[in-house]
Design a protein around this motif. Structure first.
Motif, PDB file in Angstrom:
ATOM      1  N   LEU A 193      -4.287  -0.113   0.494  1.00  0.00           N
ATOM      2  CA  LEU A 193      -3.061   0.576   0.903  1.00  0.00           C
ATOM      3  C   LEU A 193      -1.814  -0.132   0.362  1.00  0.00           C
ATOM      4  O   LEU A 193      -0.835   0.506   0.012  1.00  0.00           O
ATOM      5  CB  LEU A 193      -2.985   0.663   2.428  1.00  0.00           C
ATOM      6  CG  LEU A 193      -3.932   1.668   3.058  1.00  0.00           C
ATOM      7  CD1 LEU A 193      -3.869   1.588   4.574  1.00  0.00           C
ATOM      8  CD2 LEU A 193      -3.590   3.076   2.597  1.00  0.00           C
TER       9      LEU A 193
ATOM     10  N   VAL B  38       4.575   7.244   4.598  1.00  0.00           N
ATOM     11  CA  VAL B  38       3.586   6.527   5.416  1.00  0.00           C
ATOM     12  C   VAL B  38       2.519   7.494   5.920  1.00  0.00           C
ATOM     13  O   VAL B  38       1.324   7.209   5.846  1.00  0.00           O
ATOM     14  CB  VAL B  38       4.281   5.789   6.589  1.00  0.00           C
ATOM     15  CG1 VAL B  38       3.253   5.294   7.587  1.00  0.00           C
ATOM     16  CG2 VAL B  38       5.126   4.636   6.060  1.00  0.00           C
TER      17      VAL B  38
ATOM     18  N   LEU C 254       0.233   8.479   3.079  1.00  0.00           N
ATOM     19  CA  LEU C 254      -0.660   7.398   2.689  1.00  0.00           C
ATOM     20  C   LEU C 254      -1.729   7.143   3.753  1.00  0.00           C
ATOM     21  O   LEU C 254      -2.853   6.772   3.436  1.00  0.00           O
ATOM     22  CB  LEU C 254       0.168   6.126   2.448  1.00  0.00           C
ATOM     23  CG  LEU C 254      -0.502   4.948   1.757  1.00  0.00           C
ATOM     24  CD1 LEU C 254      -1.058   5.369   0.414  1.00  0.00           C
ATOM     25  CD2 LEU C 254       0.497   3.816   1.575  1.00  0.00           C
ATOM     26  N   ALA C 255      -1.378   7.373   5.032  1.00  0.00           N
ATOM     27  CA  ALA C 255      -2.282   7.005   6.132  1.00  0.00           C
ATOM     28  C   ALA C 255      -3.359   8.048   6.393  1.00  0.00           C
ATOM     29  O   ALA C 255      -4.386   7.741   6.993  1.00  0.00           O
ATOM     30  CB  ALA C 255      -1.476   6.771   7.406  1.00  0.00           C
TER      31      ALA C 255
ATOM     32  N   ALA D 138       1.280   2.153   6.971  1.00  0.00           N
ATOM     33  CA  ALA D 138       0.213   3.138   6.828  1.00  0.00           C
ATOM     34  C   ALA D 138      -1.079   2.622   7.454  1.00  0.00           C
ATOM     35  O   ALA D 138      -1.819   3.369   8.092  1.00  0.00           O
ATOM     36  CB  ALA D 138      -0.004   3.469   5.351  1.00  0.00           C
TER      37      ALA D 138
ATOM     38  N   SER E  77      -0.744   2.323  -3.832  1.00  0.00           N
ATOM     39  CA  SER E  77       0.109   3.438  -3.424  1.00  0.00           C
ATOM     40  C   SER E  77       0.895   3.988  -4.602  1.00  0.00           C
ATOM     41  O   SER E  77       1.984   4.500  -4.439  1.00  0.00           O
ATOM     42  CB  SER E  77       1.036   2.992  -2.307  1.00  0.00           C
ATOM     43  OG  SER E  77       1.570   1.719  -2.603  1.00  0.00           O
TER      44      SER E  77
END
Lengths: 531, 351
Positions: free
Chosen positions: B288, B223, B226-227, B151, B292
């Motif tokens: 990160l 991913v 989250l990114a 991420a 999460s």
């Protein structure tokens, strides 16, 4: 620059394609695999040390007890082919089946039960569910460290006979030997591998499936145990996914990654009603308002009666939407002794009169008492509904307060408990003794300051009789004391279980303990499971 | 350009690491004490445990000892009995209501935990009763690390690309689109985004799996989810940095010298805007990797993030402490890495 980039890009895509190819499913045909979701991680897969429903559900696929429950909660032979009581129900003898074997082919004997049961009681094991066997002679003293293991009334007379001496009549004992903490324990493996004995590389089992892979917090994969005593498995591989989030389990079911979801997202229930994938059944769970009898505001019987009378139980399933069953009585539907109509019926007019008699006309002057509940969406909905109904029907204002669950548990069992709290009881074994025994004056779990010698006597005597009519009457009378005369608690509803499962699965039955034995579950041959 | 290794002194890194030790110690002791004073304990159950069983558990997990060498007598009769037994064994004296047990100091909960920690032993979980916390972290941390790193890189890739493009075409429709995307990505809660992506890509288009952690195909949705927020933030930061440096004199000089636009943008303007990105990079990576929780729950990923919440709810003391130690160490190291990186990209900073 471009000249350098291009071959790199080409490689990059090749890698991606390679990776995607590498993560295809296992080589077995779809109809030889069963994939189920449980709502989280098991706390402990050592039968002696496990306490939670998730461990219980998983252990049921791995081990086998002396007895087992049918889908109607009848006690059936498990590893014991039969059992006999003495005349006073103070001694039970289990006769094991012939040629029992562990999954590694070694003989499984009554000594494995004696070892396991005494290990459960050993204070060094520090097992939370040790009290499950406290009906056995000397068990409680041994667990308290007062005596040695020899003084406990558990004895393997020979390889196929287990004799258990009880300290009081316990005709319900065959129910107890279905429970996970009583499964046989392989002494050699435990002593060799220690706490890691339940890991796939060490474990040997007595039940349908042997764990072959355990990715903690994620998945357990199991294969059939060729020495399982109770039949032939329906699939070649069982995968249990631990999905704590109910939405995730639903998504995985809808997208075809999972075939059975034990704990369905309540929000999705209305859209699945009538669907062939959806199963709704009762659960031996009762939720209730616990009342602190010695609280100044609650002392007056008329006040408690008015409160009980002014809750319309049908409103709770309407807000919770999980197929709950409204209930005014303590014993849940699906259990012996269930007596709907025994409790206090909904009657707001009468309730108002009672409250006026108690000195609070239209609720005026009624103290602002607290109803404590634990964090959780369902509890919140119940608490708000109770608050609204009492306001509407009685004109009283109560305060609802939420506590994080560990704080909640400590506060309700403290010396200064709140006047009212929301609680539940989930059956440990499906006999009224388990529910009724809770409120006996000597029960460690009785947090209501309710003590009634008449109640205690009815409940104690009820287990002494073989006659179901007499027993039913005893429990009915005891329930009347609890919820009609004394009103130590106000039952709200009996719980429900909501399950998603592929309609083409056969031999899949659920009982109201929330159990499902997956050993013989298989895919129907009529429709090939190509999902 | 000088060799970057000439610029980093191992002494400096060692010095910074050394300073990390008291920081960690402070974190450990504070969390330990705060946790123990939080009401409710690990063995408060819906079905209360019988007193003897509770006693067995408390002995096994050493909860029968005083937490610190200095304490007052507990009100609870059972705990009082345990403390008296402890004092009989190790000795103690009382100053008014305060008891001091010097002989038993090393046996107290805090010091025995610290001693255990020195040996690298994080203890056994109180909820998952036969699993060591070391094992839990060994299993779950790599998963969270992979998820977090993927991420992190994705966020930087997208963020820098969008931010640079937006800056270069300032006030164009592209710039506005990027700013809109950024506002959206930054304000969108994780779980809503996850639900939306799962609905679109898994349930409707059936392109990607809705959850599980079986391989790269399964990584995509978590991913990306989250990114998105960090990518939005990086895009904004990059845009303002690049815009600022595009107005600097050295850019005009470079253009006058005939350097092509791509070089101007990438080498001069962007390089100049990297400073703030590096500053936020350390904490962002730590966030990160360890933050999460929701993503891991929603996508059924076997990572460590969930324990930040569930272990506290369960009052699983050893597990809470374990994830705290890992998290704190990770932040300390990430911050050191940031400072070292500073020295590399900015010639004015000595490391």
């Amino acid at each position: 620059m471009n000249k350098v980039m291009n071959p790199f890009r080409a490689h990059f895509f090749l890698y991606i394609i390679f990776f995607l190819g590498a993560c295809s499913d296992s080589a077995l045909p779809r109809d030889r695999v069963l994939r189920v979701a449980v709502p989280g991680q098991p706390a402990n897969l050592d039968p002696n040390k496990s306490t939670d429903a998730i461990s219980g559900m998983m252990l049921m696929q791995i081990h086998e007890g002396l007895t087992l429950h049918s889908h109607e909660l009848k006690v059936l032979p498990g590893l014991a082919k039969s059992w006999t009581f003495n005349e006073t129900y103070t001694e039970i003898t289990y006769h094991l089946r012939d040629n029992l074997k562990w999954s590694n082919g070694q003989p499984l004997t009554a000594h494995d039960f004696e070892y396991g049961w005494k290990r459960l009681l050993n204070p060094k094991t520090a097992a939370e569910y040790a009290y499950f066997l406290f009906d056995i002679q000397g068990a409680e003293d041994y667990n308290a460290g007062k005596t040695e293991a020899q003084s406990v009334g558990i004895k393997a007379v020979d390889d196929k006979t287990l004799r258990v001496k009880l300290r009081r009549p316990a005709p319900y004992f065959p129910h107890i030997s279905t429970f996970m903490v009583t499964y046989p324990i392989p002494k050699e493996v435990v002593e060799k591998a220690g706490d890691n004995w339940t890991e796939p590389e060490n474990i040997i089992v007595s039940g349908p499936f042997v764990p072959v892979e355990h990715l903690h917090e994620y998945r357990m994969a199991l294969k059939p145990n060729p020495y399982w005593a109770l039949g032939k498995q329906g699939v070649d591989r069982l995968e249990i996914y631990m999905t704590a989030e109910k939405t995730t389990a639903l998504n995985l079911y809808v997208s075809g990654h999972i075939d059975l979801v034990f704990d369905m997202l309540p929000m999705a229930i209305p859209s699945y009603r009538g669907d062939e994938n959806y199963f709704n059944g009762t659960k031996l769970e009762v939720r209730y308002v616990g009342v602190q009898l010695d609280d100044p505001a609650m002392k007056d019987n008329r006040v408690r009666r008015a409160l009980a009378m002014s809750l319309k139980r049908e409103e709770f399933p309407a807000v919770l939407k999980g197929g709950e069953i409204p209930s005014e009585v303590w014993l849940p539907k699906g259990m012996f002794g269930y007596a709907p109509g025994t409790g206090i019926p909904y009657n707001p007019e009468e309730a108002k009169k009672l409250l006026t008699e108690a000195g609070f006309p239209d609720g005026k002057g009624f103290p602002k008492i607290t109803l404590l509940f634990r964090a959780g969406d369902d509890w919140q909905l119940i608490a708000q509904n109770v608050q609204q109904q009492w306001k509407k029907n009685l004109g009283i204002e109560i305060e609802i307060q939420v506590r994080e669950q560990k704080v909640f548990f400590r506060e309700i069992s403290s010396d200064d408990p709140p006047p009212m709290h929301l609680a539940r009881w989930i059956a440990d074994f499906p006999d009224p003794e388990n529910f009724m025994g809770l409120f006996k004056s000597n029960s460690g779990n009785n947090s209501l300051a309710f003590a009634s010698p008449a109640y205690d006597k009815l409940v104690d005597d009820a287990v002494l009789t073989d006659d179901p009519k007499i027993r039913f009457k005893a429990y009915e009378d005891a329930q009347k004391i609890l919820v009609v005369d004394e009103i130590a608690m106000i039952p709200i509803y009996t719980g429900a279980q909501n399950i998603l499962r592929r309609p083409d699965l056969e031999n899949l039955r659920f009982n109201s303990m929330g159990d499902a034995r997956l050993g013989k579950v298989k895919w129907s041959t009529k429709t090939t499971g190509d999902k | 350009m000088t060799n970057i290794f000439d610029k980093i002194s191992l002494g400096y890194i060692g010095y910074r690491l050394l300073w990390g030790v008291p920081v960690l110690l402070a974190v450990v002791i504070t969390s330990f004490i705060v946790l123990r004073f939080t009401p409710g304990g690990p063995f408060d159950r819906e079905k209360p445990l019988p007193p003897n069983i509770l006693k067995n558990l408390r002995t096994q997990y050493r909860l029968d000892r005083p937490m610190l060498p200095v304490y007052t007598m507990p009100k609870d009769a059972r705990e009082k009995e345990e403390i008296l037994a402890f004092e009989e064994k190790h000795g103690a004296f009382a100053i008014g209501p305060v008891h001091v047990s010097l002989g038993g100091a090393l046996q107290t909960q805090l010091f025995s935990y610290l001693g255990q920690l020195l040996k690298g032993d994080l203890g056994v979980s109180m909820k998952f009763t036969q699993v060591s916390v070391n094992d839990i972290i060994k299993r779950t941390f790599p998963v969270s690390l992979l998820l977090g790193l993927l991420a992190f890189f994705l966020a930087f890739l997208i963020g820098i690309a969008l931010g640079t493009a937006a800056a270069y075409y300032q006030d164009s429709w592209l710039d506005r689109a990027v700013m809109l995307f950024s506002a959206f990505g930054f304000s969108m809660p994780n779980f809503v985004l996850a639900a939306g992506l799962i609905f679109l890509f898994s349930l409707k288009a059936q392109l990607l799996p809705p959850a599980l952690w079986e391989g790269p195909l399964y990584w995509v949705l978590p991913v990306v989810t989250l990114a998105l927020a960090p990518a939005s933030y990086i895009a904004r930061l990059t845009r303002s940095g690049v815009i600022e440096s595009l107005h600097e004199d050295f850019i005009r000089t470079a253009r006058a010298k005939g350097v092509n636009e791509r070089m101007i943008l990438l080498k001069h303007a962007l390089a100049n805007a990297l400073g703030p990105l590096v500053t936020i990079g350390g904490p962002m990576l730590a966030m990160l990797v360890t933050g999460s929780f929701i993503i891991e729950l929603v996508f059924a990923i076997p990572g460590m993030g969930r324990y930040f919440v569930t272990a506290v709810i369960d009052r699983d003391y050893p597990l809470v402490m374990g994830v705290t130690v890992v998290y704190a160490s990770f932040i300390v190291i990430a911050n050191i890495a940031v400072d070292v990186l500073y020295g590399i990209i900015d010639p004015r900073v000595e490391v």
